[in-house]
Design a protein around this motif. Structure first.
Motif, PDB file in Angstrom:
ATOM      1  N   ALA A 155      52.869 142.333  40.326  1.00 18.59           N
ATOM      2  CA  ALA A 155      53.356 141.838  39.032  1.00 18.59           C
ATOM      3  C   ALA A 155      54.730 142.418  38.716  1.00 18.59           C
ATOM      4  O   ALA A 155      55.604 141.727  38.183  1.00 18.59           O
ATOM      5  N   ALA A 156      54.928 143.697  39.058  1.00 16.23           N
ATOM      6  CA  ALA A 156      56.221 144.342  38.807  1.00 16.23           C
ATOM      7  C   ALA A 156      57.321 143.698  39.639  1.00 16.23           C
ATOM      8  O   ALA A 156      58.445 143.502  39.165  1.00 16.23           O
ATOM      9  N   SER A 157      57.003 143.370  40.881  1.00 21.64           N
ATOM     10  CA  SER A 157      57.989 142.732  41.750  1.00 21.64           C
ATOM     11  C   SER A 157      58.410 141.376  41.191  1.00 21.64           C
ATOM     12  O   SER A 157      59.603 141.044  41.152  1.00 21.64           O
ATOM     13  N   ILE A 158      57.425 140.608  40.725  1.00 17.38           N
ATOM     14  CA  ILE A 158      57.726 139.299  40.133  1.00 17.38           C
ATOM     15  C   ILE A 158      58.520 139.467  38.841  1.00 17.38           C
ATOM     16  O   ILE A 158      59.502 138.758  38.596  1.00 17.38           O
ATOM     17  N   ALA A 159      58.095 140.439  38.011  1.00 21.64           N
ATOM     18  CA  ALA A 159      58.771 140.672  36.728  1.00 21.64           C
ATOM     19  C   ALA A 159      60.216 141.099  36.934  1.00 21.64           C
ATOM     20  O   ALA A 159      61.115 140.674  36.200  1.00 21.64           O
ATOM     21  N   ARG A 160      60.472 141.934  37.932  1.00 23.56           N
ATOM     22  CA  ARG A 160      61.837 142.393  38.186  1.00 23.56           C
ATOM     23  C   ARG A 160      62.740 141.239  38.597  1.00 23.56           C
ATOM     24  O   ARG A 160      63.918 141.191  38.221  1.00 23.56           O
ATOM     25  N   LYS A 161      62.194 140.307  39.358  1.00 21.48           N
ATOM     26  CA  LYS A 161      62.990 139.141  39.743  1.00 21.48           C
ATOM     27  C   LYS A 161      63.327 138.292  38.523  1.00 21.48           C
ATOM     28  O   LYS A 161      64.440 137.775  38.395  1.00 21.48           O
ATOM     29  N   ARG A 162      62.365 138.163  37.612  1.00 25.31           N
ATOM     30  CA  ARG A 162      62.614 137.379  36.399  1.00 25.31           C
ATOM     31  C   ARG A 162      63.630 138.086  35.509  1.00 25.31           C
ATOM     32  O   ARG A 162      64.509 137.457  34.925  1.00 25.31           O
ATOM     33  N   VAL A 163      63.503 139.413  35.409  1.00 26.77           N
ATOM     34  CA  VAL A 163      64.428 140.182  34.574  1.00 26.77           C
ATOM     35  C   VAL A 163      65.851 140.116  35.120  1.00 26.77           C
ATOM     36  O   VAL A 163      66.821 140.131  34.362  1.00 26.77           O
ATOM     37  N   SER A 164      65.980 140.028  36.441  1.00 27.48           N
ATOM     38  CA  SER A 164      67.318 139.966  37.044  1.00 27.48           C
ATOM     39  C   SER A 164      68.092 138.728  36.598  1.00 27.48           C
ATOM     40  O   SER A 164      69.322 138.681  36.697  1.00 27.48           O
ATOM     41  N   LEU A 165      67.372 137.728  36.099  1.00 29.23           N
ATOM     42  CA  LEU A 165      68.012 136.499  35.622  1.00 29.23           C
ATOM     43  C   LEU A 165      68.314 136.551  34.127  1.00 29.23           C
ATOM     44  O   LEU A 165      68.915 135.623  33.584  1.00 29.23           O
ATOM     45  N   LYS A 211      58.205 155.092  15.191  1.00 34.84           N
ATOM     46  CA  LYS A 211      58.397 155.122  16.645  1.00 34.84           C
ATOM     47  C   LYS A 211      57.765 153.887  17.277  1.00 34.84           C
ATOM     48  O   LYS A 211      56.597 153.587  17.049  1.00 34.84           O
ATOM     49  N   VAL A 212      58.546 153.188  18.075  1.00 38.66           N
ATOM     50  CA  VAL A 212      58.099 151.952  18.713  1.00 38.66           C
ATOM     51  C   VAL A 212      57.963 152.168  20.214  1.00 38.66           C
ATOM     52  O   VAL A 212      58.857 152.721  20.856  1.00 38.66           O
ATOM     53  N   ILE A 213      56.837 151.738  20.769  1.00 42.24           N
ATOM     54  CA  ILE A 213      56.638 151.773  22.219  1.00 42.24           C
ATOM     55  C   ILE A 213      56.289 150.363  22.680  1.00 42.24           C
ATOM     56  O   ILE A 213      55.380 149.729  22.137  1.00 42.24           O
ATOM     57  N   LEU A 214      57.035 149.884  23.659  1.00 46.17           N
ATOM     58  CA  LEU A 214      56.791 148.565  24.227  1.00 46.17           C
ATOM     59  C   LEU A 214      55.926 148.732  25.472  1.00 46.17           C
ATOM     60  O   LEU A 214      56.275 149.480  26.384  1.00 46.17           O
ATOM     61  N   HIS A 215      54.798 148.045  25.500  1.00 47.69           N
ATOM     62  CA  HIS A 215      53.886 148.098  26.643  1.00 47.69           C
ATOM     63  C   HIS A 215      54.085 146.822  27.460  1.00 47.69           C
ATOM     64  O   HIS A 215      53.836 145.721  26.975  1.00 47.69           O
ATOM     65  N   THR A 216      54.545 146.991  28.691  1.00 51.66           N
ATOM     66  CA  THR A 216      54.868 145.833  29.516  1.00 51.66           C
ATOM     67  C   THR A 216      53.626 145.263  30.191  1.00 51.66           C
ATOM     68  O   THR A 216      52.565 145.890  30.223  1.00 51.66           O
ATOM     69  N   LYS A 217      53.788 144.085  30.751  1.00 51.26           N
ATOM     70  CA  LYS A 217      52.693 143.440  31.466  1.00 51.26           C
ATOM     71  C   LYS A 217      52.415 144.124  32.800  1.00 51.26           C
ATOM     72  O   LYS A 217      51.427 143.801  33.466  1.00 51.26           O
ATOM     73  N   THR A 218      53.280 145.059  33.177  1.00 52.55           N
ATOM     74  CA  THR A 218      53.048 145.835  34.400  1.00 52.55           C
ATOM     75  C   THR A 218      52.455 147.200  34.081  1.00 52.55           C
ATOM     76  O   THR A 218      52.497 148.111  34.901  1.00 52.55           O
ATOM     77  N   ASP A 219      51.937 147.348  32.865  1.00 54.61           N
ATOM     78  CA  ASP A 219      51.243 148.569  32.450  1.00 54.61           C
ATOM     79  C   ASP A 219      52.179 149.774  32.402  1.00 54.61           C
ATOM     80  O   ASP A 219      51.812 150.885  32.794  1.00 54.61           O
ATOM     81  N   VAL A 220      53.405 149.543  31.918  1.00 59.97           N
ATOM     82  CA  VAL A 220      54.389 150.611  31.752  1.00 59.97           C
ATOM     83  C   VAL A 220      54.739 150.716  30.272  1.00 59.97           C
ATOM     84  O   VAL A 220      54.822 149.705  29.570  1.00 59.97           O
ATOM     85  N   GLU A 221      54.938 151.940  29.792  1.00 57.18           N
ATOM     86  CA  GLU A 221      55.321 152.167  28.402  1.00 57.18           C
ATOM     87  C   GLU A 221      56.810 152.481  28.321  1.00 57.18           C
ATOM     88  O   GLU A 221      57.297 153.377  29.004  1.00 57.18           O
ATOM     89  N   ILE A 222      57.519 151.735  27.477  1.00 57.11           N
ATOM     90  CA  ILE A 222      58.944 151.966  27.252  1.00 57.11           C
ATOM     91  C   ILE A 222      59.112 152.354  25.789  1.00 57.11           C
ATOM     92  O   ILE A 222      58.859 151.546  24.897  1.00 57.11           O
ATOM     93  N   GLY A 223      59.514 153.598  25.533  1.00 56.12           N
ATOM     94  CA  GLY A 223      59.612 154.074  24.160  1.00 56.12           C
ATOM     95  C   GLY A 223      61.043 154.226  23.704  1.00 56.12           C
ATOM     96  O   GLY A 223      61.963 154.400  24.508  1.00 56.12           O
ATOM     97  N   ASP A 224      61.235 154.137  22.379  1.00 53.80           N
ATOM     98  CA  ASP A 224      62.577 154.376  21.858  1.00 53.80           C
ATOM     99  C   ASP A 224      62.801 155.872  21.737  1.00 53.80           C
ATOM    100  O   ASP A 224      61.873 156.675  21.799  1.00 53.80           O
ATOM    101  N   GLU A 225      64.049 156.248  21.552  1.00 52.27           N
ATOM    102  CA  GLU A 225      64.407 157.660  21.523  1.00 52.27           C
ATOM    103  C   GLU A 225      64.521 158.197  20.112  1.00 52.27           C
ATOM    104  O   GLU A 225      64.842 159.355  19.914  1.00 52.27           O
ATOM    105  N   GLU A 226      64.257 157.336  19.139  1.00 51.78           N
ATOM    106  CA  GLU A 226      64.327 157.771  17.754  1.00 51.78           C
ATOM    107  C   GLU A 226      62.931 158.137  17.283  1.00 51.78           C
ATOM    108  O   GLU A 226      61.987 157.386  17.435  1.00 51.78           O
ATOM    109  N   ASN A 227      62.790 159.302  16.715  1.00 50.60           N
ATOM    110  CA  ASN A 227      61.499 159.738  16.206  1.00 50.60           C
ATOM    111  C   ASN A 227      61.339 159.469  14.726  1.00 50.60           C
ATOM    112  O   ASN A 227      60.267 159.637  14.170  1.00 50.60           O
ATOM    113  N   GLU A 228      62.444 159.080  14.103  1.00 53.33           N
ATOM    114  CA  GLU A 228      62.377 158.819  12.679  1.00 53.33           C
ATOM    115  C   GLU A 228      62.947 157.448  12.390  1.00 53.33           C
ATOM    116  O   GLU A 228      63.842 156.966  13.060  1.00 53.33           O
TER     117      GLU A 228
END
Length: 301
Positions: free
Chosen positions: A236-246, A272-289
């Motif tokens: 899924a990550a491989s497919i997602a990376r190809k889509r993101v490249s576009l 604080k916002v955390i984005l959970h991707t379809k590849t089961d990865v968490e991407i968080g922002d750097e702001e705590n407030e």
């Protein structure tokens, strides 16, 4: 005590009179022209900062708040004290562009919020969160945890939430490797996999083992091992990376991009916002407030 009078960018004092600062006036005309022709406040600010155009004696760093103040300053068309730097027609055209962008942003925000409505979870307990609006607070919008035992409430404006999600999405677009899940640690076979394995061993020990049954059980075992591994996530990550490249970085929230990449969001204390991707990865922002400047929230167009 003599008062210090504020002089707008583009003007200076000479012999006790306010006159046009020609270098700054040229920048103002450039700002209006760029804005009318489609450039965003942020992109104009970044360009001027990159070119090291002084904003004042103290700094050559521009931001969208400073650009917005210039776009909205009617003094630039002239009044009793200030000579005109731009034509009134150009000022009115910029005002019309701002109104149109505000309307467009409002409509896009509604579309984005409609998408997120069922995709926001509580960072504390994982329960769904529901958006609420109250006119009693400076920040009218909040997201409330639906678990009564948790009761978490995150107050964050719609604009700020969508901006944060857009920043996280752009981070992924710029760094697609972030979509790659961490390999799972090798662990013992699950009870189900062990059961299938025992059935295969038992069949092999028979005097006349059934090839057909062994094949069926072997396929079943392979399916079980695949389900218990992270292979499907790697694919899924491989497919997602190809889509993101576009994809290209966005200045505003993109529902289409979000649907392609994200599974859901979690909101935590301080906004604080955390984005959970379809590849089961968490991407968080750097702001705590959740530091929101009211003026900047109102000018992000």
């Amino acid at each position: 005590m003599k008062k210090i009078r504020y002089i707008p960018y583009g003007y200076t004092m000479r012999n006790g009179r306010t006159v046009i600062a020609q270098d700054e006036a040229a920048v103002i005309r450039e700002i209006f022209s760029a804005y009318i022709n489609g450039a965003s406040l942020q992109s104009i600010a970044e360009l001027l900062t990159e070119r090291k155009i002084p904003y004042s004696e103290r700094t050559d760093v521009w931001d969208k708040a400073r650009i917005a103040r210039i776009i909205g300053n009617a003094k630039y068309i002239g009044d009793g004290e200030y000579d005109p730097i731009i034509e009134e027609e150009q000022y009115e055209e910029a005002a019309a562009v701002k109104t149109a962008r505000q309307r467009n942003t409002f409509e896009k925000n509604l579309e984005g919020l409609d998408l997120l409505r069922d995709l926001v979870r509580c960072a504390e307990c994982g329960a769904p969160m529901r958006r609420r609006v109250s006119s009693k607070h400076r920040i009218r919008e909040s997201w409330d945890c639906t678990d009564p035992d948790c009761g978490q409430r995150i107050r964050i404006s719609d604009t700020h939430l969508l901006e944060k999600v857009t920043i996280l999405m752009n981070r992924i677009i710029a760094n697609s490797y972030l979509l790659i899940p961490r390999p799972k640690k090798r662990k013992e076979l699950s009870a189900e996999a062990q059961r299938i394995n025992r059935e295969i061993d038992a069949e092999l020990e028979r005097d006349d083992p059934s090839d057909a049954l062994i094949i069926v059980k072997t396929i079943e075992m392979a399916e079980r091992l695949y389900a218990e591994s992270d292979t499907h996530l790697q694919i899924a990550a491989s497919i997602a990376r190809k889509r993101v490249s576009l994809m290209t970085p966005q200045e505003e929230f993109s529902p289409a991009y979000f649907c392609d990449i994200a599974a859901y969001l979690t909101l935590g204390s301080g906004g604080k916002v955390i984005l959970h991707t379809k590849t089961d990865v968490e991407i968080g922002d750097e702001e705590n407030e959740c530091n929101q400047d009211t003026q900047e929230n109102n000018i992000g167009y």
